[in-house]
Design a protein around this motif. Structure first.
Motif, PDB file in Angstrom:
ATOM      1  N   ILE A   6      -3.495   3.219 -10.873  1.00 36.87           N
ATOM      2  CA  ILE A   6      -2.974   3.317 -12.223  1.00 36.87           C
ATOM      3  C   ILE A   6      -3.536   4.550 -12.907  1.00 36.87           C
ATOM      4  O   ILE A   6      -4.736   4.728 -12.977  1.00 36.87           O
ATOM      5  CB  ILE A   6      -3.351   2.066 -13.041  1.00 36.87           C
ATOM      6  CG1 ILE A   6      -2.892   0.817 -12.322  1.00 36.87           C
ATOM      7  CG2 ILE A   6      -2.787   2.131 -14.429  1.00 36.87           C
ATOM      8  CD1 ILE A   6      -1.436   0.761 -12.031  1.00 36.87           C
ATOM      9  N   ALA A   7      -2.678   5.364 -13.448  1.00 31.31           N
ATOM     10  CA  ALA A   7      -3.114   6.548 -14.194  1.00 31.31           C
ATOM     11  C   ALA A   7      -3.338   6.169 -15.646  1.00 31.31           C
ATOM     12  O   ALA A   7      -2.531   5.472 -16.242  1.00 31.31           O
ATOM     13  CB  ALA A   7      -2.052   7.635 -14.093  1.00 31.31           C
ATOM     14  N   LYS A  74      -9.162  -1.403 -16.936  1.00 28.80           N
ATOM     15  CA  LYS A  74      -9.913  -0.272 -17.468  1.00 28.80           C
ATOM     16  C   LYS A  74      -9.891   0.865 -16.465  1.00 28.80           C
ATOM     17  O   LYS A  74      -9.845   0.632 -15.254  1.00 28.80           O
ATOM     18  CB  LYS A  74     -11.361  -0.677 -17.746  1.00 28.80           C
ATOM     19  CG  LYS A  74     -11.506  -1.742 -18.805  1.00 28.80           C
ATOM     20  CD  LYS A  74     -12.958  -2.123 -18.980  1.00 28.80           C
ATOM     21  CE  LYS A  74     -13.053  -3.255 -19.992  1.00 28.80           C
ATOM     22  NZ  LYS A  74     -14.404  -3.738 -20.147  1.00 28.80           N
ATOM     23  N   GLY A  75      -9.966   2.086 -16.970  1.00 27.47           N
ATOM     24  CA  GLY A  75     -10.091   3.262 -16.119  1.00 27.47           C
ATOM     25  C   GLY A  75      -9.011   3.336 -15.061  1.00 27.47           C
ATOM     26  O   GLY A  75      -7.839   3.175 -15.329  1.00 27.47           O
ATOM     27  N   GLN A  76      -9.407   3.562 -13.843  1.00 25.98           N
ATOM     28  CA  GLN A  76      -8.481   3.710 -12.722  1.00 25.98           C
ATOM     29  C   GLN A  76      -8.237   2.357 -12.041  1.00 25.98           C
ATOM     30  O   GLN A  76      -8.519   2.184 -10.860  1.00 25.98           O
ATOM     31  CB  GLN A  76      -9.029   4.727 -11.721  1.00 25.98           C
ATOM     32  CG  GLN A  76      -9.115   6.126 -12.266  1.00 25.98           C
ATOM     33  CD  GLN A  76      -7.753   6.730 -12.531  1.00 25.98           C
ATOM     34  OE1 GLN A  76      -6.814   6.522 -11.767  1.00 25.98           O
ATOM     35  NE2 GLN A  76      -7.623   7.454 -13.620  1.00 25.98           N
ATOM     36  N   ALA A  77      -7.707   1.412 -12.788  1.00 22.54           N
ATOM     37  CA  ALA A  77      -7.428   0.072 -12.254  1.00 22.54           C
ATOM     38  C   ALA A  77      -6.374   0.162 -11.152  1.00 22.54           C
ATOM     39  O   ALA A  77      -5.531   1.043 -11.156  1.00 22.54           O
ATOM     40  CB  ALA A  77      -6.945  -0.837 -13.370  1.00 22.54           C
ATOM     41  N   VAL A  78      -6.437  -0.749 -10.212  1.00 21.41           N
ATOM     42  CA  VAL A  78      -5.488  -0.796  -9.110  1.00 21.41           C
ATOM     43  C   VAL A  78      -4.730  -2.110  -9.179  1.00 21.41           C
ATOM     44  O   VAL A  78      -5.323  -3.176  -9.342  1.00 21.41           O
ATOM     45  CB  VAL A  78      -6.214  -0.679  -7.745  1.00 21.41           C
ATOM     46  CG1 VAL A  78      -5.232  -0.832  -6.594  1.00 21.41           C
ATOM     47  CG2 VAL A  78      -6.937   0.664  -7.652  1.00 21.41           C
ATOM     48  N   VAL A  79      -3.407  -2.001  -9.091  1.00 19.40           N
ATOM     49  CA  VAL A  79      -2.564  -3.193  -9.033  1.00 19.40           C
ATOM     50  C   VAL A  79      -1.696  -3.106  -7.788  1.00 19.40           C
ATOM     51  O   VAL A  79      -1.489  -2.030  -7.235  1.00 19.40           O
ATOM     52  CB  VAL A  79      -1.686  -3.348 -10.306  1.00 19.40           C
ATOM     53  CG1 VAL A  79      -2.541  -3.492 -11.547  1.00 19.40           C
ATOM     54  CG2 VAL A  79      -0.734  -2.184 -10.461  1.00 19.40           C
ATOM     55  N   GLN A  80      -1.208  -4.262  -7.353  1.00 18.08           N
ATOM     56  CA  GLN A  80      -0.379  -4.337  -6.163  1.00 18.08           C
ATOM     57  C   GLN A  80       0.956  -4.977  -6.523  1.00 18.08           C
ATOM     58  O   GLN A  80       1.050  -5.706  -7.517  1.00 18.08           O
ATOM     59  CB  GLN A  80      -1.077  -5.171  -5.099  1.00 18.08           C
ATOM     60  CG  GLN A  80      -2.381  -4.585  -4.642  1.00 18.08           C
ATOM     61  CD  GLN A  80      -3.065  -5.459  -3.597  1.00 18.08           C
ATOM     62  OE1 GLN A  80      -2.491  -6.406  -3.082  1.00 18.08           O
ATOM     63  NE2 GLN A  80      -4.298  -5.134  -3.288  1.00 18.08           N
ATOM     64  N   PRO A  81       1.987  -4.736  -5.716  1.00 20.23           N
ATOM     65  CA  PRO A  81       3.268  -5.405  -5.978  1.00 20.23           C
ATOM     66  C   PRO A  81       3.064  -6.912  -6.082  1.00 20.23           C
ATOM     67  O   PRO A  81       2.313  -7.506  -5.319  1.00 20.23           O
ATOM     68  CB  PRO A  81       4.106  -5.039  -4.745  1.00 20.23           C
ATOM     69  CG  PRO A  81       3.542  -3.716  -4.308  1.00 20.23           C
ATOM     70  CD  PRO A  81       2.052  -3.830  -4.566  1.00 20.23           C
ATOM     71  N   GLY A  82       3.695  -7.500  -7.078  1.00 19.30           N
ATOM     72  CA  GLY A  82       3.583  -8.933  -7.310  1.00 19.30           C
ATOM     73  C   GLY A  82       2.562  -9.292  -8.380  1.00 19.30           C
ATOM     74  O   GLY A  82       2.597 -10.393  -8.925  1.00 19.30           O
TER      75      GLY A  82
END
Length: 189
Positions: A6-7, A74-82
């Motif tokens: 996530i940017a 927060k910050g450079q959070a990472v999410v995945q499909p779903g």
């Protein structure tokens, strides 16, 4: 499984019918939590907007029962499909007088799908939530689409969640020195 970084981008607040959050093209956009001042001169310095994002986390307790909780992104959070994300839009009237007829448009981020019936506003029963399926040109409470059935007949049906492009929040009045919060959920594609 595909992972999406996530940017962080800043929110820009604009009152009236202009979307207040800028978007950066990409698979999934999340706005950095922060504040922004309304840029309409009528409300400048009076209404402060804040957009926060949280990710739904499902955990199992010792008995194997699933529990859901929300963790701030927060910050450079990472999410995945779903993954399910919840946005909270806070509108704070910093003035000593009520603000009348406040309208806020919130785009559904690219790479996300609105979770139907997830939008709500706390502490303001007069608030009206409408939706757009045409990139913000028209807003209605229950969007519909025309569908051609196999027999050739055209039928009007509720718009699918994937068609939603904007949420609009109309507040007839925001009391002096008060905060109104609206939330809605999206799912990462």
């Amino acid at each position: 499984m595909k992972r999406v970084s996530i940017a962080s981008i800043g929110a820009i607040a604009i009152i009236a019918t202009v979307p207040f959050v800028s978007q950066i093209p990409g698979v999934a956009n999340i706005w950095q939590s922060g504040s922004a001042i309304a840029q309409n001169s009528k409300y400048q310095g009076q209404v402060q907007l804040r957009l926060d994002a949280e990710k739904q986390v499902v955990e199992k307790d010792q008995q194997g029962k699933q529990t859901k909780k929300w963790e701030p992104l927060k910050g450079q959070a990472v999410v995945q499909p779903g993954d399910i994300l919840r946005y909270t839009l806070s509108s704070e009237n910093k003035n000593d007088r009520p603000v009348k007829n406040l309208t806020l448009n919130q785009p559904i981020p690219k790479g996300m799908v609105y979770v139907l019936k997830s939008a709500n506003v706390n502490a303001n029963k007069e608030a009206k939530i409408t939706y757009s399926i045409d990139n913000g040109r028209n807003f209605v409470e229950n969007p519909t689409v025309k569908v051609t059935l196999p027999n050739g007949k055209v039928e009007t049906q509720p718009a699918p969640a994937s068609a939603y492009t904007y949420i609009r929040l109309k507040l007839p009045s925001v009391d002096a020195k008060s905060i109104v919060k609206a939330t809605y959920q999206v799912q990462v594609r």
